[in-house]
Design a protein around this motif. Structure first.
Motif, short mmCIF file in Angstrom:
data_model
loop_
_atom_site.label_atom_id
_atom_site.label_comp_id
_atom_site.label_asym_id
_atom_site.label_seq_id
_atom_site.Cartn_x
_atom_site.Cartn_y
_atom_site.Cartn_z
N ALA A 231 49.38 6.42 -30.04
CA ALA A 231 49.51 5.08 -30.02
C ALA A 231 48.16 4.36 -30.24
O ALA A 231 48.02 3.08 -30.66
N GLU A 264 46.17 -3.99 -23.16
CA GLU A 264 46.86 -3.44 -24.29
C GLU A 264 46.35 -1.93 -24.45
O GLU A 264 47.04 -0.78 -24.43
N LYS A 268 48.05 1.68 -23.25
CA LYS A 268 48.40 2.67 -24.24
C LYS A 268 47.61 4.02 -23.96
O LYS A 268 47.99 5.22 -23.84
N LYS A 271 48.85 6.22 -21.09
CA LYS A 271 50.21 7.00 -21.42
C LYS A 271 49.55 8.23 -21.96
O LYS A 271 50.40 9.35 -22.19
#
Ligand code: FAD
Length: 348
Positions: A231, A264, A268, A271
């Motif tokens: 991502a 943001e 990401k 994760k």
């Protein structure tokens, strides 16, 4: 009155590439740079001919790489430093479908030169990669920040750089010459990135700027020796430092890093990796992107003394050297510009 063949406005990747064309062809020039835009300075610097979302080729990638790689290697020799780091990109798979799609794409005549037809299953500490990775080869990273710094000093030492704003209303168009203050010039080439918006001669062009933010982390337990693409990308810089990016924001037109952008990236990143890290830098810039995703190259429809080299979008590292050459050959040798890059596509 000082006389030059060219004035260049802006010393990002576009201005640098055009200035090198002028140097190589023994043209005289002066560069103006006002530090208003940061895209080239903060860029991840990756060159990669594959779009890793769906494993498709980047437009014109081979032509671009053929010119770009020798271009940066020549700059390394000129400035006596290293800017080009060869490093593979590994795409983290999230499903069996993605793995299968990878194998299908490995048979594509162009993609097969870059995609390795096997799945990497090696475990890396702190990364959960249930479906493994696909490896892209012949990719790398240009340290754009170091390159621009060094090239700036090089031009400064030669007296070819003015650290000041170029003021558009100070151009005088006379019958047989064009002047800017006490400088007489044959051509002015605008390479202002998102600064284009303030340029009264070219701001009719459809630039769709896209802000991007990046963080640099210190993660001593992360052990990847490739650029991990998921991502976000995670790019090793050495000494346990990694660049992580980037965001895409079509609304914010400032170059300032934001808490929202950082969050943001962190969300990401968390994760993907499960090792501790500290954020040590956070930067932002605006990518000069165009509606049709092609560069903006060419001569003003009414004022033939004015030209533009812009619209490098998300891939300035690969695109800039080739289009700078094409613009130079157009201006000096009358070679035709390709239709898809010529700004005439917006007026014809
Ligand atoms: C977060 C982020 C990550 C990126 N990652 C990558 C990547 O990995 N690989 C890749 O290829 N590309 C990447 N890009 C895109 C790349 O940075 C751009 O394509 C490229 O830098 C654009 O270069 P440019 O010279 O056209 O514009 P800019 O870099 O914006 O340069 C324009 C220059 O003109 C100057 N200027 C403007 N107006 C004036 C004026 N009136 N007077 C004097 N000077 C002026 C500005 O100060 C600036 O230095 C990334 C961009 C961002 C923001």
């Amino acid at each position: 009155m000082k006389e030059v063949d060219y004035i260049i406005v802006g010393l990002g990747l576009a201005g640098l590439a055009f200035s090198r064309e002028l140097e190589k062809n023994k043209k005289t020039f002066l560069v103006f740079e006002n530090d208003s835009q940061h895209s080239s300075k903060v860029a991840g610097g990756m060159y990669n001919p594959i779009i890793l979302k769906r494993f498709t080729p980047v437009w014109d990638a081979e032509n671009q790489l053929e010119v770009a790689l020798p271009f940066y290697n020549e700059l390394e020799r000129l400035l006596n430093s290293t800017y080009d780091t060869k490093i593979d990109v590994c795409r983290l798979f999230t499903s069996v479908e993605e793995q299968n799609n990878w194998f299908v794409k490995c048979d594509h005549p162009f993609l097969s030169k870059y995609l390795v037809p096997e799945i990497i299953t090696k475990k890396y500490r702190g990364i959960d990669a249930e479906f493994g990775y696909g490896r892209v080869i012949k990719t790398g990273r240009i340290d754009t920040s170091a390159l621009l710094n060094d090239y700036r000093s090089y031009l400064k030492d030669k007296g070819l750089l003015r650290i000041e704003s170029f003021e558009y209303d100070q151009i005088s168009f006379n019958i047989d010459s064009t002047t800017y203050g006490n400088i007489e010039t044959t051509n002015i080439v605008f390479c202002e990135g998102f600064g284009l918006k303030k340029n009264p001669f070219f701001n009719y062009l459809p630039m769709q700027e896209v802000k991007g933010e990046l963080i640099t982390i210190y993660a001593p337990k992360l052990e990847i020796d490739f650029v991990l693409k998921s991502a976000v990308f995670i790019m090793p810089l050495g000494k346990h430092l990694f660049k992580v990016g980037a965001t895409f924001n079509w609304n914010d037109k400032t170059s300032k890093p934001t808490e929202k952008g950082k969050k943001e990236l962190v969300d990401k990143l968390n994760k993907i990796i499960k090792v501790p890290y500290d954020i040590i830098e956070h930067v932002a810039g605006i990518r000069p992107t165009v509606k049709d995703r092609r560069p903006l190259v060419g001569v003003h429809p009414e004022k033939s003394q004015l030209a533009i080299l812009n619209g490098l979008g998300t891939r300035g590292v690969m695109i800039a050297p080739l289009v700078a050459k094409e613009l130079f050959n157009h201006l000096e040798k009358g070679e035709k510009l390709r239709k898809e890059i010529n700004i005439s596509r917006f007026t014809e």
